[in-house]
Scaffold this motif. Structure first.
Motif, PDB file in Angstrom:
ATOM      1  N   PHE A  16       0.845  -1.189   0.000  1.00 43.29           N
ATOM      2  CA  PHE A  16       0.000   0.000   0.000  1.00 43.29           C
ATOM      3  C   PHE A  16       0.875   1.232   0.000  1.00 43.29           C
ATOM      4  O   PHE A  16       1.711   1.377   0.889  1.00 43.29           O
ATOM      5  CB  PHE A  16      -0.886   0.066   1.248  1.00 43.29           C
ATOM      6  N   ASN A  17       0.660   2.114  -0.952  1.00 43.73           N
ATOM      7  CA  ASN A  17       1.409   3.364  -0.995  1.00 43.73           C
ATOM      8  C   ASN A  17       2.895   3.150  -0.721  1.00 43.73           C
ATOM      9  O   ASN A  17       3.515   3.866   0.052  1.00 43.73           O
ATOM     10  CB  ASN A  17       0.858   4.366   0.024  1.00 43.73           C
ATOM     11  N   GLY A  18       3.447   2.129  -1.325  1.00 45.27           N
ATOM     12  CA  GLY A  18       4.880   1.908  -1.174  1.00 45.27           C
ATOM     13  C   GLY A  18       5.274   1.187   0.098  1.00 45.27           C
ATOM     14  O   GLY A  18       6.447   0.941   0.330  1.00 45.27           O
ATOM     15  N   ARG A 340      -6.058   7.350  10.935  1.00 50.48           N
ATOM     16  CA  ARG A 340      -6.248   7.690   9.538  1.00 50.48           C
ATOM     17  C   ARG A 340      -7.393   8.693   9.342  1.00 50.48           C
ATOM     18  O   ARG A 340      -7.300   9.604   8.530  1.00 50.48           O
ATOM     19  CB  ARG A 340      -6.535   6.411   8.754  1.00 50.48           C
ATOM     20  N   PHE A 344      -4.600  12.903  11.023  1.00 54.33           N
ATOM     21  CA  PHE A 344      -3.827  13.759  10.133  1.00 54.33           C
ATOM     22  C   PHE A 344      -4.589  13.996   8.837  1.00 54.33           C
ATOM     23  O   PHE A 344      -5.618  13.378   8.586  1.00 54.33           O
ATOM     24  CB  PHE A 344      -2.453  13.139   9.834  1.00 54.33           C
ATOM     25  N   ILE A 345      -4.048  14.921   8.028  1.00 57.74           N
ATOM     26  CA  ILE A 345      -4.650  15.207   6.735  1.00 57.74           C
ATOM     27  C   ILE A 345      -3.776  14.502   5.702  1.00 57.74           C
ATOM     28  O   ILE A 345      -2.666  14.946   5.433  1.00 57.74           O
ATOM     29  CB  ILE A 345      -4.663  16.722   6.439  1.00 57.74           C
ATOM     30  N   PRO A 346      -4.253  13.410   5.117  1.00 54.15           N
ATOM     31  CA  PRO A 346      -3.378  12.574   4.286  1.00 54.15           C
ATOM     32  C   PRO A 346      -2.718  13.314   3.127  1.00 54.15           C
ATOM     33  O   PRO A 346      -1.564  13.056   2.811  1.00 54.15           O
ATOM     34  CB  PRO A 346      -4.311  11.485   3.751  1.00 54.15           C
ATOM     35  N   LEU A 347      -3.454  14.228   2.506  1.00 55.97           N
ATOM     36  CA  LEU A 347      -2.912  14.881   1.314  1.00 55.97           C
ATOM     37  C   LEU A 347      -1.905  15.968   1.655  1.00 55.97           C
ATOM     38  O   LEU A 347      -1.122  16.387   0.818  1.00 55.97           O
ATOM     39  CB  LEU A 347      -4.050  15.504   0.496  1.00 55.97           C
ATOM     40  N   LEU A 348      -1.930  16.449   2.889  1.00 56.57           N
ATOM     41  CA  LEU A 348      -1.050  17.561   3.246  1.00 56.57           C
ATOM     42  C   LEU A 348       0.337  17.060   3.648  1.00 56.57           C
ATOM     43  O   LEU A 348       0.483  15.978   4.208  1.00 56.57           O
ATOM     44  CB  LEU A 348      -1.639  18.369   4.399  1.00 56.57           C
ATOM     45  N   PRO A 388      10.415   8.864   5.036  1.00 64.79           N
ATOM     46  CA  PRO A 388      11.612   9.553   4.578  1.00 64.79           C
ATOM     47  C   PRO A 388      11.679  10.973   5.119  1.00 64.79           C
ATOM     48  O   PRO A 388      10.658  11.591   5.354  1.00 64.79           O
ATOM     49  CB  PRO A 388      11.465   9.545   3.060  1.00 64.79           C
ATOM     50  N   ASN A 390      11.761  14.009   4.534  1.00 68.07           N
ATOM     51  CA  ASN A 390      11.454  15.206   3.758  1.00 68.07           C
ATOM     52  C   ASN A 390      10.119  15.768   4.217  1.00 68.07           C
ATOM     53  O   ASN A 390       9.086  15.136   4.039  1.00 68.07           O
ATOM     54  CB  ASN A 390      11.400  14.810   2.271  1.00 68.07           C
ATOM     55  N   PRO A 394       3.500  14.157   1.602  1.00 67.10           N
ATOM     56  CA  PRO A 394       2.184  14.038   2.238  1.00 67.10           C
ATOM     57  C   PRO A 394       2.184  12.927   3.278  1.00 67.10           C
ATOM     58  O   PRO A 394       2.767  11.859   3.055  1.00 67.10           O
ATOM     59  CB  PRO A 394       1.260  13.661   1.070  1.00 67.10           C
ATOM     60  N   ASN A 397       1.321   9.271   2.587  1.00 74.22           N
ATOM     61  CA  ASN A 397       2.250   8.356   1.913  1.00 74.22           C
ATOM     62  C   ASN A 397       3.237   7.693   2.862  1.00 74.22           C
ATOM     63  O   ASN A 397       4.054   6.905   2.434  1.00 74.22           O
ATOM     64  CB  ASN A 397       3.059   9.103   0.850  1.00 74.22           C
TER      65      ASN A 397
ATOM     66  N   MET B   2       8.887   7.296  -3.162  1.00 78.16           N
ATOM     67  CA  MET B   2       7.573   7.918  -3.107  1.00 78.16           C
ATOM     68  C   MET B   2       7.630   9.364  -3.582  1.00 78.16           C
ATOM     69  O   MET B   2       6.764   9.849  -4.274  1.00 78.16           O
ATOM     70  CB  MET B   2       7.056   7.892  -1.671  1.00 78.16           C
ATOM     71  N   ALA B 198      -6.848  21.820   5.129  1.00 80.61           N
ATOM     72  CA  ALA B 198      -6.949  20.847   6.222  1.00 80.61           C
ATOM     73  C   ALA B 198      -8.372  20.300   6.317  1.00 80.61           C
ATOM     74  O   ALA B 198      -8.586  19.084   6.327  1.00 80.61           O
ATOM     75  CB  ALA B 198      -6.534  21.489   7.542  1.00 80.61           C
ATOM     76  N   GLY B 201      -9.264  18.239   3.409  1.00 75.14           N
ATOM     77  CA  GLY B 201      -8.552  16.961   3.372  1.00 75.14           C
ATOM     78  C   GLY B 201      -9.060  15.981   4.414  1.00 75.14           C
ATOM     79  O   GLY B 201      -9.040  14.782   4.194  1.00 75.14           O
ATOM     80  N   ASN B 202      -9.480  16.480   5.566  1.00 76.40           N
ATOM     81  CA  ASN B 202      -9.955  15.600   6.629  1.00 76.40           C
ATOM     82  C   ASN B 202     -10.602  16.437   7.730  1.00 76.40           C
ATOM     83  O   ASN B 202      -9.925  17.008   8.569  1.00 76.40           O
ATOM     84  CB  ASN B 202      -8.787  14.784   7.195  1.00 76.40           C
ATOM     85  N   ALA B 205     -10.036  15.225  11.521  1.00 75.28           N
ATOM     86  CA  ALA B 205      -8.703  15.505  12.038  1.00 75.28           C
ATOM     87  C   ALA B 205      -8.538  16.999  12.272  1.00 75.28           C
ATOM     88  O   ALA B 205      -7.886  17.424  13.222  1.00 75.28           O
ATOM     89  CB  ALA B 205      -7.642  14.996  11.067  1.00 75.28           C
ATOM     90  N   ASN B 321      -2.855   4.828  -8.391  1.00 74.11           N
ATOM     91  CA  ASN B 321      -1.824   5.048  -7.386  1.00 74.11           C
ATOM     92  C   ASN B 321      -2.233   4.570  -6.000  1.00 74.11           C
ATOM     93  O   ASN B 321      -1.435   4.540  -5.086  1.00 74.11           O
ATOM     94  CB  ASN B 321      -1.467   6.535  -7.315  1.00 74.11           C
ATOM     95  N   SER B 322      -3.499   4.221  -5.839  1.00 76.44           N
ATOM     96  CA  SER B 322      -3.988   3.905  -4.494  1.00 76.44           C
ATOM     97  C   SER B 322      -3.624   2.496  -4.055  1.00 76.44           C
ATOM     98  O   SER B 322      -3.678   2.180  -2.884  1.00 76.44           O
ATOM     99  CB  SER B 322      -5.504   4.059  -4.457  1.00 76.44           C
ATOM    100  N   GLY B 323      -3.261   1.618  -4.992  1.00 81.06           N
ATOM    101  CA  GLY B 323      -2.966   0.236  -4.612  1.00 81.06           C
ATOM    102  C   GLY B 323      -4.212  -0.626  -4.617  1.00 81.06           C
ATOM    103  O   GLY B 323      -4.170  -1.796  -4.276  1.00 81.06           O
ATOM    104  N   VAL B 334       8.054  -2.918  -4.071  1.00 80.10           N
ATOM    105  CA  VAL B 334       8.750  -1.710  -3.640  1.00 80.10           C
ATOM    106  C   VAL B 334       9.749  -2.111  -2.571  1.00 80.10           C
ATOM    107  O   VAL B 334       9.653  -3.167  -1.979  1.00 80.10           O
ATOM    108  CB  VAL B 334       7.725  -0.691  -3.114  1.00 80.10           C
TER     109      VAL B 334
END
Lengths: 501, 335
Positions: A16-18, A340, A344-348, A388, A390, A394, A397, B2, B198, B201-202, B205, B321-323, B334
């Motif tokens: 999933f997502n790497g 999940r 957190f905000i997954p895309l941010l 990682p 960085n 997001p 990921n 990624m 924010a 996105g969620n 949260a 990309n979601s798997g 990966v």
């Protein structure tokens, strides 16, 4: 017992997502056995089951049913292969009767009209065959949770399932109801139905299972037969450490420091009642209990996310009645259970997630101080060793452990007085777990009071200075001194009061 | 690994739009030599998108929150009508123009506030709220204009908004540019902008991070109606008249532009630059269809195909990309 496996999964791989969550897992179930699937949260149990039932596609690997290779790409494929699942959240339609639910989606009809009587008779036959105590005509809404589960099982049987997967089936059952479920399981086994049994309650697993497969971090750790199953061994396999190390617990001690938070007779009708406790400065207070004991709900009320019906909350002697933003202002932080959806905000990006709770200092007159924001991101990534490394990635990921670090990062740069962490290490790997524990220890040493809600008994014993056990919406027991064992907590959580202690 | 993925994908998404626009420009330059690739034609493209370009700047907030605003066309018409009617009834003076404009904008803010409250506090889906309100506000526009055209030729200051030129460029284009810049600054430099991403996105949260998500939503709907009102006033000035049908169907162009610009209808993802590019793409396509002499009946068909293609592509890329995608090809492991 026959030796040809009714179900065999070979070299299952899923990413999933790497993040690889299943690494070439093999899993095998024989006809008429109860096979327990064990592993910590995040070990890959549910992913494996979801692949087996066609919810997730597998990246690699093969599935054999009765020695025949099958592709399972949907739930109906799974049903055709004779595999069905009894879900934690039951999927019945409460206004329909037992028979209607059982026949749902496979109604018998003649030119579009239902053959009601025939369907009812069929279901009744099934009920009689297995000797269940249930009325085919009863609307599901009139049934108890345990009876509803029986309906789910009937549904599976009506599809001529050979393998029934039960995921935490006793989570919402009373002891007596659990007993009758075990009886049903016994009957199913005798009729040659195989059962994959998933539960966190070790004692049930030892009692029921013929064999047991342990998963850890996406790999199969071991398969044990009934004779080989013993608690210490299973726990060792699940957590991958020697037991002595794993159960090494803090000496419990009641903090003598000032009271920071005082909760008095907090009640939310139907959810929890008369919850009272005190939290001291620099103390790590563990909250144990079974799923649904009301711990998460209490915490959300303290944090201002939900409202309560009666009771009071005092922070440093002053009564508080705040919204989330007020509580954050006072120095509270919450790391929610459902990471999940709530953490957190997954895309941010990591930096923006971490900044979310810090704009009181990262902004001036509504404008973000971009450099400070970036600086905080870098600082948190480094100090928490988020990988990682960085801050622009997001959070969605990241792997579970790194996601949780990012969620913790939201609070750590604040002047934190009370941090509430709910199932802080659910679904994250051992290495990251240890880092989280160390972090909590350090916070406590610096004077932050920490509440840890956890269903992981080892975790509770590992981090807590004091442990409260909740049961059915009330605080059932307090452990404030001495050394205690997992069994002590488990017994309190299940409502068994031991004598003498 | 990624990081590389997201970078490549981002680059593709961004340059996709550029390529499409570039390709269309080249093709049209060849097909229509000396007509398409001229300053005058580009001014006319910009002018044609300037009205809904302004709307995009506010409506994008609601989309980024995972909501929608279907009422912008109706709000534009009604606000224009409020403004023009006031000016005409008060002797077409400069001061009445100022008050008229403020009234028009105020009307927009009021509608947005109501949208926001109903969506955020009562939890009614934005689609329903703004769809219903589209009808209501359109009705209001009809009532105000009495279902007639109200012409306005004075004062000059008001006519300048939509009809004037500065340095040879129509003033409404400047208004669009300014609105874009303000929208950009809000989305990228302010705490409110951070909160939009924010909450979009969620929401759960965000709430647990102390963000008042309801407030964020209400402000977004106000912004959306405000820019719609502004666009409606500029449109009335441009047309020198107020009419209930003035901006009918503009919500389609606005949403097309936003979606083409890569803004996710699920919320939480996208930016104003993309949305303005989307508006430009719509403008170029319409312009090209006209220049090539394709009957206007076909324009809707072409625009519709473009929007479906863009959204389908976006959804597909996301899914892949979601798997969760089932593929016969075994994906490379990966790590």
């Amino acid at each position: 017992m026959e030796q040809i496996p009714i179900l065999e999964m070979r070299d299952i791989v899923k990413t999933f997502n790497g993040v690889q969550v299943l690494k070439k897992v093999n899993f095998e179930v024989r006809k008429g056995e109860v096979h327990a699937l064990m592993g910590e949260n995040g070990a890959g149990k549910s992913t494996l089951i979801k692949i087996l039932t066609g919810i997730y596609p597998k990246d690699n690997g093969e599935i054999y049913i009765n020695g025949e290779r099958k592709e399972i790409n949907s739930r109906s494929d799974a049903a055709k292969c004779g595999i069905s699942v009894i879900y934690q959240e039951l999927s019945l339609i409460s206004t329909l009767t037992v028979a209607q639910n059982v026949m749902l989606g496979k109604e018998d009809s003649k030119v579009g009209f239902l053959k009601r009587r025939k369907m009812k008779e069929e279901v009744q036959k099934l009920i009689d065959l297995y000797g269940f105590h249930i009325d085919a005509d009863a609307p599901v809404e009139t049934l108890t949770i345990a009876q509803r589960q029986t309906v789910e099982i009937l549904k599976a049987l009506s599809e001529e399932s050979q393998v029934i997967i039960m995921d935490e089936p006793t989570a919402s059952l009373s002891a007596r109801e659990s007993e009758s479920l075990f009886e049903i399981i016994q009957q199913l086994r005798e009729k040659g139905v195989s059962i994959i049994y998933i539960s966190h309650r070790l004692e049930e697993v030892y009692r029921l299972s013929d064999r047991l497969t342990v998963l850890r971090d996406g790999t199969k750790e071991a398969v044990l037969t009934k004779e080989q199953i013993n608690p210490t061994e299973v726990i060792r396999l699940m957590i991958g450490k020697e037991l002595s190390e794993a159960t090494a617990s803090n000496q419990l001690c009641h903090s003598k420091q000032e009271t920071v938070l005082k909760v008095k007779e907090l009640t939310r009708k139907g959810v929890f009642q008369n919850v009272s406790f005190e939290l001291h400065r620099g103390e790590i207070l563990g909250f144990g209990g079974l799923m649904g004991a009301g711990r998460t709900e209490v915490m959300r009320c303290i944090f201002g996310a939900d409202t309560y019906d009666s009771g009071e909350i005092y922070f440093k002697g002053k009564k508080v009645l705040g919204k989330v933003s007020d509580m954050i202002g006072l120095g509270f932080g919450l790391v929610p259970e459902d990471r999940r959806n709530q953490g957190f905000i997954p895309l941010l990006a990591i930096e923006k997630n971490v900044a979310l709770t810090n704009y009181d200092s990262l902004a001036q007159k509504g404008f973000v101080k971009g450099r400070d924001e970036k600086q905080l991101g870098i600082q948190m990534v480094e100090s928490l060793d988020i990988r990682p490394g960085n801050p622009q990635i997001p959070v969605g990921n990241l792997s579970g452990g790194n996601q949780q670090k990012a969620v913790l990062g939201k609070w750590l740069s604040r002047d934190l007085k009370v941090l509430i962490v709910d199932e802080p290490t659910a679904g994250i790997d051992i290495g990251a777990k240890d880092e989280v524990y160390k972090l909590l220890d350090n916070l406590a040493k610096q004077g932050t009071s920490v509440i840890v809600v956890s269903s992981d008994l080892q975790e509770l014993l590992r981090v807590s200075h004091r442990i409260l056990v909740m049961r059915k919406g009330t605080i059932f027991k307090e452990f404030a001194s001495g050394r205690i064992t997992q069994e002590d907590i488990l017994m309190a959580a299940s409502g068994i009061e031991e004598g003498g202690k | 690994m990624m990081k590389k993925n997201t970078d490549i994908r981002g680059l593709l998404m961004r340059s996709q739009k550029l390529w499409i626009i570039l390709a269309i420009i080249i093709v049209l330059t060849v097909l229509q030599p000396g007509v398409f690739l001229t300053g005058a034609n580009f001014k006319s493209i910009l002018l044609s998108i300037s009205i809904y370009g302004v709307m995009v700047c506010g409506t994008i907030f609601t989309i980024l929150l995972g909501g929608i605003d279907l009422s912008v066309g109706a709000v534009a018409a009604a606000s224009g009508a409020v403004c023009v009617k006031y000016i005409v009834n008060n002797g077409n003076t400069g001061s009445s123009a100022l008050i008229g404009v403020l009234l028009g904008l105020g009307f927009g803010i009021l509608v947005g506030l109501l949208h926001g409250i109903i969506v955020a506090r009562f939890g009614v889906p934005a689609f329903l709220v703004t769809l219903a309100s589209q009808n209501i506000v359109y009705g209001i526009a009809q009532l105000i204009t009495n279902n007639k055209v109200i012409s306005i030729m004075e004062p000059e200051g008001f006519i300048f908004l939509g009809g004037g030129r500065l340095l040879g460029v129509p003033f409404s284009i400047y208004i669009m540019l300014i609105a874009t810049i303000i929208s950009y600054i809000i989305l990228n430099r302010t705490v409110y902008g951070r909160h939009i991403f924010a909450v979009g996105g969620n929401t759960q949260a965000s709430d647990l991070s102390g963000i008042h998500s309801n407030r964020v939503k209400i402000i977004a709907y106000i912004a959306s109606s405000f820019t719609a009102a502004l666009a409606g006033i500029v449109l009335a000035s441009m047309n020198r008249q107020a009419i209930a049908k003035a901006a009918q169907g503009y919500e389609n162009d606005v949403l097309t532009a936003i979606v083409l610009g890569g803004v996710s209808l699920m919320g939480g993802e996208g930016n104003i630059q993309g949305a303005i590019w989307g508006a430009l793409l719509v403008g170029i396509i319409s312009n090209a269809l006209r220049l090539m002499g394709i009957p206007s009946s076909y324009h809707g068909v072409v625009k519709g195909i473009v929007i479906i293609a863009a959204v389908a592509l976006d959804a597909y890329v996301r899914y892949r990309n979601s798997g969760l995608k089932r593929s016969r090809v075994r994906s490379k492991a990966v790590n």
